[in-house]
Design a protein around this motif. Sequence first.
Motif, PDB file in Angstrom:
ATOM      1  N   ILE A 136       0.837  -1.202   0.000  1.00  0.00           N
ATOM      2  CA  ILE A 136       0.000   0.000   0.000  1.00  0.00           C
ATOM      3  C   ILE A 136       0.871   1.251   0.000  1.00  0.00           C
ATOM      4  N   LYS A 137       0.230   2.345  -0.325  1.00  0.00           N
ATOM      5  CA  LYS A 137       0.904   3.636  -0.360  1.00  0.00           C
ATOM      6  C   LYS A 137      -0.099   4.704   0.028  1.00  0.00           C
ATOM      7  N   THR A 138       0.330   5.667   0.807  1.00  0.00           N
ATOM      8  CA  THR A 138      -0.493   6.825   1.128  1.00  0.00           C
ATOM      9  C   THR A 138      -0.222   7.890   0.081  1.00  0.00           C
ATOM     10  N   LEU A 139      -1.266   8.383  -0.546  1.00  0.00           N
ATOM     11  CA  LEU A 139      -1.133   9.406  -1.577  1.00  0.00           C
ATOM     12  C   LEU A 139      -1.267  10.768  -0.920  1.00  0.00           C
ATOM     13  N   ASP A 140      -0.308  11.647  -1.137  1.00  0.00           N
ATOM     14  CA  ASP A 140      -0.280  12.967  -0.511  1.00  0.00           C
ATOM     15  C   ASP A 140      -1.082  13.951  -1.339  1.00  0.00           C
ATOM     16  N   HIS A 141      -2.003  14.656  -0.701  1.00  0.00           N
ATOM     17  CA  HIS A 141      -2.871  15.629  -1.380  1.00  0.00           C
ATOM     18  C   HIS A 141      -2.346  17.048  -1.272  1.00  0.00           C
ATOM     19  N   ALA A 142      -1.129  17.237  -0.793  1.00  0.00           N
ATOM     20  CA  ALA A 142      -0.625  18.582  -0.522  1.00  0.00           C
ATOM     21  C   ALA A 142      -0.640  19.486  -1.745  1.00  0.00           C
ATOM     22  N   ASP A 143      -0.356  18.929  -2.908  1.00  0.00           N
ATOM     23  CA  ASP A 143      -0.219  19.753  -4.105  1.00  0.00           C
ATOM     24  C   ASP A 143      -1.474  19.784  -4.972  1.00  0.00           C
ATOM     25  N   GLY A 144      -2.307  18.746  -4.899  1.00  0.00           N
ATOM     26  CA  GLY A 144      -3.520  18.720  -5.706  1.00  0.00           C
ATOM     27  C   GLY A 144      -3.267  18.327  -7.140  1.00  0.00           C
ATOM     28  N   GLN A 145      -2.469  19.105  -7.875  1.00  0.00           N
ATOM     29  CA  GLN A 145      -2.205  18.824  -9.278  1.00  0.00           C
ATOM     30  C   GLN A 145      -1.151  17.736  -9.437  1.00  0.00           C
ATOM     31  N   ASN A 146       0.047  17.986  -8.930  1.00  0.00           N
ATOM     32  CA  ASN A 146       1.146  17.027  -9.054  1.00  0.00           C
ATOM     33  C   ASN A 146       1.410  16.419  -7.680  1.00  0.00           C
ATOM     34  N   ALA A 147       0.558  15.502  -7.305  1.00  0.00           N
ATOM     35  CA  ALA A 147       0.637  14.929  -5.970  1.00  0.00           C
ATOM     36  C   ALA A 147       1.928  14.170  -5.766  1.00  0.00           C
ATOM     37  N   SER A 148       2.586  14.465  -4.653  1.00  0.00           N
ATOM     38  CA  SER A 148       3.729  13.640  -4.288  1.00  0.00           C
ATOM     39  C   SER A 148       3.184  12.448  -3.515  1.00  0.00           C
ATOM     40  N   VAL A 149       3.953  11.415  -3.435  1.00  0.00           N
ATOM     41  CA  VAL A 149       3.483  10.213  -2.780  1.00  0.00           C
ATOM     42  C   VAL A 149       4.486   9.765  -1.734  1.00  0.00           C
ATOM     43  N   THR A 150       3.972   9.296  -0.633  1.00  0.00           N
ATOM     44  CA  THR A 150       4.829   8.817   0.439  1.00  0.00           C
ATOM     45  C   THR A 150       4.320   7.471   0.914  1.00  0.00           C
TER      46      THR A 150
END
Length: 153
Positions: A136-150
């Motif tokens: 699994i992976k948590t998808l980061d919503h910080a950017d909205g357009q170009n989401a970084s992933v952690t």
Amino acid sequence: MQTLTLTHEMNDDDREALLIGLGAYNQTFIQRDNWGPLSVACHDPQGTLRGGLIASRKGNWLCIDYFWVDETQRRHGTGSALINAAEQEAVRMGSRFALVDTFSFQALPFYQKQGYALQMSLPDFPHEGMQRHYLIKTLDHADGQNASVTASP
């Protein structure tokens, strides 16, 4: 009296009835407003498919069902680009997490490099000496357009 029928191939009418019944039951618990298919394809200049991903969105989750990259395109960034495109679209559509499974002879190190964290492995699946891994992976919503992933902890 009820009849049990054992078969190796369910007929279409029974399959449809089963899925309708299960879907009706599940709807009492699960909202399906953020469910749907998602796919990404990579074609060469001649139009030949060189890689692709078939996934589904299920609530907060992007579920990667099938992922393939042609041998000639591996280690050139094609796989990473396909995964990244699917994750970014999933975030745009409201997904917060991603799920993928892979066999021991497939792409475990690739997914880990993409930030996926191993959650569990089934030993001897599908055959003795092999494993099926779930990540699994948590998808980061910080950017909205170009989401970084952690990776999730």
